[in-house]
Design a protein around this motif. Structure first.
Motif, PDB file in Angstrom:
ATOM      1  N   ILE A   1      -1.416  -7.753  -1.693  1.00  0.00           N
ATOM      2  CA  ILE A   1      -1.434  -6.634  -2.637  1.00  0.00           C
ATOM      3  C   ILE A   1      -2.705  -6.679  -3.485  1.00  0.00           C
ATOM      4  N   ILE A   2      -3.020  -7.883  -3.975  1.00  0.00           N
ATOM      5  CA  ILE A   2      -4.184  -8.047  -4.847  1.00  0.00           C
ATOM      6  C   ILE A   2      -5.482  -7.849  -4.060  1.00  0.00           C
ATOM      7  N   THR A   3      -5.543  -8.402  -2.848  1.00  0.00           N
ATOM      8  CA  THR A   3      -6.752  -8.266  -2.026  1.00  0.00           C
ATOM      9  C   THR A   3      -7.085  -6.797  -1.762  1.00  0.00           C
ATOM     10  N   PHE A   4      -6.068  -6.013  -1.388  1.00  0.00           N
ATOM     11  CA  PHE A   4      -6.293  -4.574  -1.155  1.00  0.00           C
ATOM     12  C   PHE A   4      -6.747  -3.896  -2.440  1.00  0.00           C
TER      13      PHE A   4
ATOM     14  N   TYR B   1      -9.929  -1.472  -3.220  1.00  0.00           N
ATOM     15  CA  TYR B   1      -9.696  -0.030  -3.091  1.00  0.00           C
ATOM     16  C   TYR B   1      -8.968   0.619  -4.258  1.00  0.00           C
ATOM     17  N   ASP B   2      -8.235  -0.127  -5.077  1.00  0.00           N
ATOM     18  CA  ASP B   2      -7.425   0.508  -6.122  1.00  0.00           C
ATOM     19  C   ASP B   2      -7.269  -0.457  -7.279  1.00  0.00           C
ATOM     20  N   PRO B   3      -8.416  -0.744  -7.955  1.00  0.00           N
ATOM     21  CA  PRO B   3      -8.410  -1.814  -8.962  1.00  0.00           C
ATOM     22  C   PRO B   3      -7.788  -1.401 -10.293  1.00  0.00           C
ATOM     23  N   GLN B   4      -6.558  -0.941 -10.252  1.00  0.00           N
ATOM     24  CA  GLN B   4      -5.844  -0.652 -11.490  1.00  0.00           C
ATOM     25  C   GLN B   4      -5.017  -1.885 -11.851  1.00  0.00           C
ATOM     26  N   PRO B   5      -4.852  -2.153 -13.164  1.00  0.00           N
ATOM     27  CA  PRO B   5      -4.235  -3.421 -13.604  1.00  0.00           C
ATOM     28  C   PRO B   5      -2.874  -3.719 -12.968  1.00  0.00           C
TER      29      PRO B   5
ATOM     30  N   TRP C   1      -1.845   3.657  -1.719  1.00  0.00           N
ATOM     31  CA  TRP C   1      -2.711   3.780  -0.540  1.00  0.00           C
ATOM     32  C   TRP C   1      -2.526   2.599   0.394  1.00  0.00           C
ATOM     33  N   HIS C   2      -2.227   1.442  -0.157  1.00  0.00           N
ATOM     34  CA  HIS C   2      -1.896   0.274   0.656  1.00  0.00           C
ATOM     35  C   HIS C   2      -0.538   0.511   1.327  1.00  0.00           C
ATOM     36  N   THR C   3       0.395   1.071   0.563  1.00  0.00           N
ATOM     37  CA  THR C   3       1.739   1.358   1.083  1.00  0.00           C
ATOM     38  C   THR C   3       1.677   2.273   2.307  1.00  0.00           C
ATOM     39  N   VAL C   4       0.886   3.338   2.228  1.00  0.00           N
ATOM     40  CA  VAL C   4       0.836   4.257   3.385  1.00  0.00           C
ATOM     41  C   VAL C   4       0.156   3.587   4.579  1.00  0.00           C
TER      42      VAL C   4
ATOM     43  N   ALA D   1      -7.332  -5.742   9.204  1.00  0.00           N
ATOM     44  CA  ALA D   1      -6.372  -6.070   8.139  1.00  0.00           C
ATOM     45  C   ALA D   1      -5.260  -5.031   8.025  1.00  0.00           C
ATOM     46  N   TYR D   2      -5.586  -3.739   8.225  1.00  0.00           N
ATOM     47  CA  TYR D   2      -4.644  -2.701   7.812  1.00  0.00           C
ATOM     48  C   TYR D   2      -4.275  -1.670   8.876  1.00  0.00           C
TER      49      TYR D   2
END
Lengths: 149, 151
Positions: free
Chosen positions: A25-28, A32-36, A57-60, B31-32
């Motif tokens: 989760i953190i790597t993605f 791509y989505d660096p929100q806290p 976006w990782h989920t999809v 990776a994805y």
């Protein structure tokens, strides 16, 4: 190889078994989505989401990969030309065992291309309590077995 | 602080651009998105296009990063929250190694929410256009945005 002809309206399937780790989760999110709330547990607890969770976006991407490598693994897939809708309903938490349920809702030969057709699927991403984490409604382009002359 | 009321229909922004190189495309795919057309340059699937093509999820993930970076550069922060999801995403032409996409958006619609009086949804048409001026993809993004506080 299964083709466009092998799918019927109303066909259902259920598949899964994947989980996503906190590190994934953190790597993605870093890229791509660096929100806290996707990067840090403490920040996530203070946020509207309440816990560290995967980027939508990782989920999809996870859903798509599960679909392609499981549900459609022996199918002559050409791609995903259209995603009608995605709804992110509940946070995807690290370690959650994931299942997807899908139904084929519509199919149509592709205009101007006699070797392919679209199958429209509705997907639900579920956790192990049967709660819906996300939904997706998308067209998958699939090769036709017989070329119509 | 920019609130829901301050957003104007038709507001247009160029968010930034990104060049898709083979290395980063392969890294994302491995990776994805393991489909051979994205992950294996020697596959039959890739040979149809003359090269691997970018995963649609890399195209959208790069959009998200470009969007976040754009917002962080703005002088005035926006009272945006999370997204409930997106609509009407279409992929028109493959993105190949060496292609550069320019991402831009324009405000398309604003929606008041009966269920949440202090929030609205802003819908934006997002597009990625390649170096030849061809539209590679588009979608309608949505974001919750706070309304100006009453006090």
């Amino acid at each position: 190889m299964r083709t466009y002809e092998d799918f019927s309206i109303g066909d259902e399937n259920s598949f899964g078994g994947r989980t996503v780790t906190k590190q994934e989760i953190i790597t993605f999110a870093e890229l791509y989505d660096p929100q806290p709330f996707h990067l840090d547990e403490e920040a996530a607890k203070q946020s509207i989401v309440g816990a560290l969770c995967a980027s939508g976006w990782h989920t999809v991407a996870i859903m798509s990969d599960m679909i392609m490598s499981d549900d459609l693994r022996d199918v002559a897939v050409l791609g995903i030309p259209t995603v009608h809708e995605v709804r992110w309903k509940k946070p995807l938490l690290p370690g959650t065992p994931l299942t997807i349920k899908r139904r084929m809702d519509m199919k149509a030969p592709e205009l101007g291309r006699n070797d392919r057709g679209r199958c429209r699927f509705s997907y639900q991403l579920l956790n192990d309590e049967g709660e819906i984490l996300a939904i997706m409604d998308a067209d998958i382009m699939i090769k036709r077995r017989e070329v119509i002359l | 602080m920019k609130y829901f009321e301050d957003v104007k229909i038709g507001e247009h922004h160029v968010l930034g651009d990104y060049t898709f190189e083979q290395d980063s495309m392969l890294e994302f795919a491995r990776a994805y998105d393991s489909q051979l057309v994205h992950a294996d340059p020697d596959s039959v699937e890739a040979s149809v296009h003359g090269s691997i093509i970018a995963s649609p999820w890399q195209i959208t993930s790069v959009w998200m990063r470009t969007m976040v970076d754009f917002h962080r550069k703005q002088e005035e922060p926006s009272a945006t929250s999370v997204s409930p999801g997106f609509l009407s995403m279409e992929f028109f032409v493959p993105v190949k190694p060496g292609d550069t996409l320019t991402y831009e958006n324009s405000v398309y619609e604003k929606v008041d929410l009966e269920s949440r009086p202090n929030m609205g949804i802003v819908r934006m048409l997002n597009r990625g256009t390649n170096q030849d001026g061809k539209e590679a993809f588009r979608f309608i993004g949505q974001v919750f945005m706070e309304k100006r506080p009453l006090d």
